[in-house]
Enzyme design. Sequence first.
Site, PDB file in Angstrom:
ATOM      1  N   GLN A 125      45.673  -2.281  -0.146  1.00 34.65           N
ATOM      2  CA  GLN A 125      45.421  -3.724   0.026  1.00 34.65           C
ATOM      3  C   GLN A 125      44.532  -3.917   1.247  1.00 34.65           C
ATOM      4  OE1 GLN A 125      48.691  -5.619   1.748  1.00 34.65           O
ATOM      5  NE2 GLN A 125      47.993  -7.704   1.418  1.00 34.65           N
TER       6      GLN A 125
ATOM      7  N   SER B 271      43.794  -7.349   6.052  1.00 30.62           N
ATOM      8  CA  SER B 271      43.734  -7.568   7.507  1.00 30.62           C
ATOM      9  C   SER B 271      42.456  -7.016   8.132  1.00 30.62           C
ATOM     10  CB  SER B 271      44.923  -6.887   8.185  1.00 30.62           C
ATOM     11  OG  SER B 271      46.119  -7.365   7.649  1.00 30.62           O
TER      12      SER B 271
ATOM     13  N   GLU C 281      54.520  -9.859  -2.825  1.00 31.55           N
ATOM     14  CA  GLU C 281      55.126  -9.149  -1.703  1.00 31.55           C
ATOM     15  C   GLU C 281      56.567  -9.639  -1.504  1.00 31.55           C
ATOM     16  OE1 GLU C 281      52.979  -9.707   1.908  1.00 31.55           O
ATOM     17  OE2 GLU C 281      53.446  -7.696   2.612  1.00 31.55           O
TER      18      GLU C 281
ATOM     19  N   GLU D 270      57.238 -13.974  14.399  1.00 29.27           N
ATOM     20  CA  GLU D 270      56.904 -15.387  14.694  1.00 29.27           C
ATOM     21  C   GLU D 270      56.445 -16.128  13.440  1.00 29.27           C
ATOM     22  OE1 GLU D 270      55.762 -12.778  16.435  1.00 29.27           O
ATOM     23  OE2 GLU D 270      56.820 -13.031  18.335  1.00 29.27           O
TER      24      GLU D 270
HETATM   25  C1  FAD Z   1      52.990  -0.816   9.368  1.00 23.18           C
HETATM   26  C2  FAD Z   1      51.906  -1.796   8.993  1.00 23.18           C
HETATM   27  C3  FAD Z   1      51.291  -1.704   7.762  1.00 23.18           C
HETATM   28  C4  FAD Z   1      50.295  -2.618   7.404  1.00 23.18           C
HETATM   29  N1  FAD Z   1      49.654  -2.473   6.203  1.00 23.18           N
HETATM   30  C5  FAD Z   1      48.669  -3.316   5.848  1.00 23.18           C
HETATM   31  C6  FAD Z   1      47.939  -3.157   4.630  1.00 23.18           C
HETATM   32  O1  FAD Z   1      48.175  -2.219   3.850  1.00 23.18           O
HETATM   33  N2  FAD Z   1      46.938  -4.004   4.350  1.00 23.18           N
HETATM   34  C7  FAD Z   1      46.616  -5.038   5.175  1.00 23.18           C
HETATM   35  O2  FAD Z   1      45.703  -5.799   4.831  1.00 23.18           O
HETATM   36  N3  FAD Z   1      47.264  -5.225   6.364  1.00 23.18           N
HETATM   37  C8  FAD Z   1      48.273  -4.385   6.706  1.00 23.18           C
HETATM   38  N4  FAD Z   1      48.946  -4.543   7.911  1.00 23.18           N
HETATM   39  C9  FAD Z   1      48.508  -5.589   8.804  1.00 23.18           C
HETATM   40  C10 FAD Z   1      49.503  -6.748   8.947  1.00 23.18           C
HETATM   41  O3  FAD Z   1      49.484  -7.560   7.811  1.00 23.18           O
HETATM   42  C11 FAD Z   1      49.106  -7.492  10.210  1.00 23.18           C
HETATM   43  O4  FAD Z   1      49.253  -6.604  11.302  1.00 23.18           O
HETATM   44  C12 FAD Z   1      49.974  -8.707  10.443  1.00 23.18           C
HETATM   45  O5  FAD Z   1      49.730  -9.684   9.456  1.00 23.18           O
HETATM   46  C13 FAD Z   1      49.745  -9.308  11.831  1.00 23.18           C
HETATM   47  O6  FAD Z   1      48.414  -9.515  12.082  1.00 23.18           O
HETATM   48  P1  FAD Z   1      47.702  -9.002  13.427  1.00 23.18           P
HETATM   49  O7  FAD Z   1      48.106  -7.578  13.629  1.00 23.18           O
HETATM   50  O8  FAD Z   1      46.263  -9.309  13.332  1.00 23.18           O
HETATM   51  O9  FAD Z   1      48.361  -9.835  14.572  1.00 23.18           O
HETATM   52  P2  FAD Z   1      47.984 -11.353  14.969  1.00 23.18           P
HETATM   53  O10 FAD Z   1      47.971 -12.197  13.738  1.00 23.18           O
HETATM   54  O11 FAD Z   1      46.755 -11.340  15.813  1.00 23.18           O
HETATM   55  O12 FAD Z   1      49.225 -11.753  15.853  1.00 23.18           O
HETATM   56  C14 FAD Z   1      49.339 -11.391  17.216  1.00 23.18           C
HETATM   57  C15 FAD Z   1      50.583 -12.050  17.774  1.00 23.18           C
HETATM   58  O13 FAD Z   1      50.441 -13.480  17.713  1.00 23.18           O
HETATM   59  C16 FAD Z   1      51.509 -14.050  16.969  1.00 23.18           C
HETATM   60  N5  FAD Z   1      51.014 -15.163  16.167  1.00 23.18           N
HETATM   61  C17 FAD Z   1      49.922 -15.204  15.374  1.00 23.18           C
HETATM   62  N6  FAD Z   1      49.798 -16.414  14.790  1.00 23.18           N
HETATM   63  C18 FAD Z   1      50.867 -17.156  15.201  1.00 23.18           C
HETATM   64  C19 FAD Z   1      51.304 -18.486  14.926  1.00 23.18           C
HETATM   65  N7  FAD Z   1      50.628 -19.304  14.091  1.00 23.18           N
HETATM   66  N8  FAD Z   1      52.446 -18.918  15.529  1.00 23.18           N
HETATM   67  C20 FAD Z   1      53.149 -18.103  16.372  1.00 23.18           C
HETATM   68  N9  FAD Z   1      52.768 -16.834  16.674  1.00 23.18           N
HETATM   69  C21 FAD Z   1      51.650 -16.366  16.093  1.00 23.18           C
HETATM   70  C22 FAD Z   1      52.004 -12.934  16.062  1.00 23.18           C
HETATM   71  O14 FAD Z   1      53.356 -13.134  15.678  1.00 23.18           O
HETATM   72  C23 FAD Z   1      51.836 -11.723  16.956  1.00 23.18           C
HETATM   73  O15 FAD Z   1      52.939 -11.584  17.834  1.00 23.18           O
HETATM   74  C24 FAD Z   1      49.935  -3.643   8.293  1.00 23.18           C
HETATM   75  C25 FAD Z   1      50.562  -3.735   9.549  1.00 23.18           C
HETATM   76  C26 FAD Z   1      51.529  -2.825   9.904  1.00 23.18           C
HETATM   77  C27 FAD Z   1      52.178  -2.938  11.250  1.00 23.18           C
END
Ligand code: FAD
Length: 406
Positions: free
Chosen positions: A131, A134, A249, A376
């Site tokens: 997928q 991100s 999901e 969050e």
């Molecule tokens: C083990 C693992 C597997 C994954 N596999 C996939 C995959 O196969 N394909 C894929 O596409 N993605 C994948 N991901 C990515 C995952 O979907 C994202 O890491 C996740 O959605 C968070 O996005 P970010 O890392 O950009 O953090 P951000 O969205 O930048 O968030 C950073 C911090 O800000 C907080 N935050 C953000 N927005 C808000 C809000 N509106 N209100 C309050 N707090 C907020 C978050 O909670 C977090 O603490 C994976 C991640 C992990 C850890």
Amino acid sequence: MDFNDTPEEAAFRKEVRAWLDANATRKIDDKASFRARNDDPELLTKAKAWQDKKAKAGYARITWPKEYGGRGGSPILQVIYQQEEANYLVPLGFFDIGLGMCIPTMMAYAAPEHLKRYVKPALHGDEVWCQLFSEPAAGSDVAGIRTKAERDGDGWVINGQKVWTSGAHYSDYGIIITRTDPSVPKHQGLTMFFLSMKAPGVEVRPIKQMSGGANFNEVFFTNVRIPDSQRLGNVGEGWKAALTTLMNERLAVGMPSGGLDVDELMELARDTDLEDGPAIRNQQVRSKIADWYVQQQGLKLTRYRTLTALSKGQTPGPESSIIKIVAAPKMQDMGAFAMELMGPGGIMKEEVPHAAGFQAQWIGGAGFRIAGGTDEILRNIVAERVLGMPADVRVDKDVPFNKLKG
Ligand SMILES: Cc1cc2nc3c(=O)[nH]c(=O)nc-3n(C[C@H](O)[C@H](O)[C@H](O)COP(=O)(O)OP(=O)(O)OC[C@H]3O[C@@H](n4cnc5c(N)ncnc54)[C@H](O)[C@@H]3O)c2cc1C
């Protein structure tokens, strides 16, 4: 809430147990053996063979229509199969994203000839899917992605970068969300496609994790050309397609939580001596274990609520987000506590009994709190859709994407 299987469910459970007994080994005490690292190539080969066996027996995807190799069964039967399978030593985890999210999205949007070509090899484990949502600047806010797809004659050219793509390094295909029109608000200018991970211009770079494994990746796209027939849904309606993927999901909620349970922590406390005697007799240790036991019971009952909804043919609501909000920190905290209880030996997973499982739990817990919705974001879902509190502030919702600052 109904705790019991219906007669039909009980019969199915019995049938599944008999098949698993005949085809797999029950877990005895070696709970960490297949959980360890899914970047081991041998494990993938074994997982593909197990997937093929399941598909041939009709257990690979119980809810799918028969024409695609499923049984046309209800979601509760799928959950029952997964509950039973969790008691056996079988290699899992490689096909969840493909079969749970990517192929259902294909079923909703792909042309019949593509379904004929791609569904069966995915079901039998011959081809793995990932997928590609991100990006470095778009995770929780997936609609903020920047990878662009531009028209080029009959096809499209993709440029950009994805990140955290689980399994991209062993995947054959992926579904990708791209920006096709930056001049409209962010949710409106998106389009989804599927593509080959072996296409020229696709470069997968595994990310080394603190566990020593490398299960997810950065994926770079440089002038990747794909035909328009690989588009999923209408141009500009990629957000709708992405929601199809994300809704699927949610059906993973009935799955086993993946973490060790409190019984295993109690076993460790019985086997561990502190200065004042066995850890299980220490008041502070007992109080911690009691807290997690209560949480575990709450999780179990919340899962039953979801299962009851599935059993009645209803769709689980946003309240199932509560499960991950509680389960993920519990997994991390219990792992940390167990390692502390083991003292310096807790970091030596090869030498100390119990250590490997609790270490995996502690290290894996951090990712579990982020993947599929951070703590969050899930709290926001519960606040808005379960408790009816005011919505999160979304200042960029109606602004054209190319006018956004930052
Ligand atoms: C083990 C693992 C597997 C994954 N596999 C996939 C995959 O196969 N394909 C894929 O596409 N993605 C994948 N991901 C990515 C995952 O979907 C994202 O890491 C996740 O959605 C968070 O996005 P970010 O890392 O950009 O953090 P951000 O969205 O930048 O968030 C950073 C911090 O800000 C907080 N935050 C953000 N927005 C808000 C809000 N509106 N209100 C309050 N707090 C907020 C978050 O909670 C977090 O603490 C994976 C991640 C992990 C850890």
